[in-house]
Design a protein around this motif. Sequence first.
Motif, short mmCIF file in Angstrom:
data_model
loop_
_atom_site.label_atom_id
_atom_site.label_comp_id
_atom_site.label_asym_id
_atom_site.label_seq_id
_atom_site.Cartn_x
_atom_site.Cartn_y
_atom_site.Cartn_z
N LYS A 112 0.81 -1.22 0.00
CA LYS A 112 0.00 0.00 0.00
C LYS A 112 0.85 1.27 0.00
N GLY A 113 2.18 1.14 -0.02
CA GLY A 113 3.04 2.31 -0.14
C GLY A 113 3.54 2.92 1.15
N THR A 119 3.49 8.78 8.57
CA THR A 119 2.76 9.07 9.81
C THR A 119 1.74 7.99 10.12
N GLU A 120 1.30 7.99 11.37
CA GLU A 120 0.24 7.07 11.78
C GLU A 120 -1.02 7.32 10.97
N ILE A 124 -3.37 4.60 8.82
CA ILE A 124 -4.82 4.44 9.04
C ILE A 124 -5.58 4.68 7.74
N LYS A 125 -5.15 5.64 6.96
CA LYS A 125 -5.80 5.93 5.68
C LYS A 125 -5.56 4.81 4.66
N GLN A 130 -8.92 -1.46 9.50
CA GLN A 130 -8.19 -2.71 9.70
C GLN A 130 -6.96 -2.52 10.60
N ILE A 131 -6.86 -1.37 11.25
CA ILE A 131 -5.70 -1.08 12.10
C ILE A 131 -6.12 -1.09 13.58
#
Length: 186
Positions: A112-113, A119-120, A124-125, A130-131
Amino acid sequence: MPKINSFTKLFTLFIATTVIVSMWAISVNAQVQLTERSKLALDGIGPIRVGMTVDEASRAAGVRLVKSYAPPNEEFCSYFKLQGQPQGINFMVTKSRIVRVDISNQQITTIKGIKVGDTEEQIIKAYPRQIRIIKNPLGGRGNNLIFVPQDKGDSQYRLIFETKNNRVTSFRSGQLPQVEYIEGCS
């Protein structure tokens, strides 16, 4: 208009086939090498998969893996790294099989890169809903962000991002329970 004889047709077909096979061989060879462009997945990186032996992984990656750390109880687990480049990729090995991949290299990303320094919020984005976030169990000013896959076929795998001051310092993927070992083989 000149007629094309069967020899010319056959020769053209031979050349076209040779070009196609050559391009395929080049693309397959390029995929085999483990480089800084390789992506970390739940079950491995580039051509190296969780479950491979060290010898299988060395052949798949096109570079030898060498032991970098072994605790007194080496049967419990040990670490291997690439002999040469890229640096910052470590493989946890248990019972002669790769069970986890640890990344500290700033160029390598997840599928996903996500990479070291992100950053956190970016995590999350990239992995919505799923986090799971837990405070760093060793203390300090950071968290562990754990990607829990929704696909049942991946239920034995995790992707864990370690952060400090909201920035990724390292990340790892692999099978349970080893991927969750906070201090690696220690």
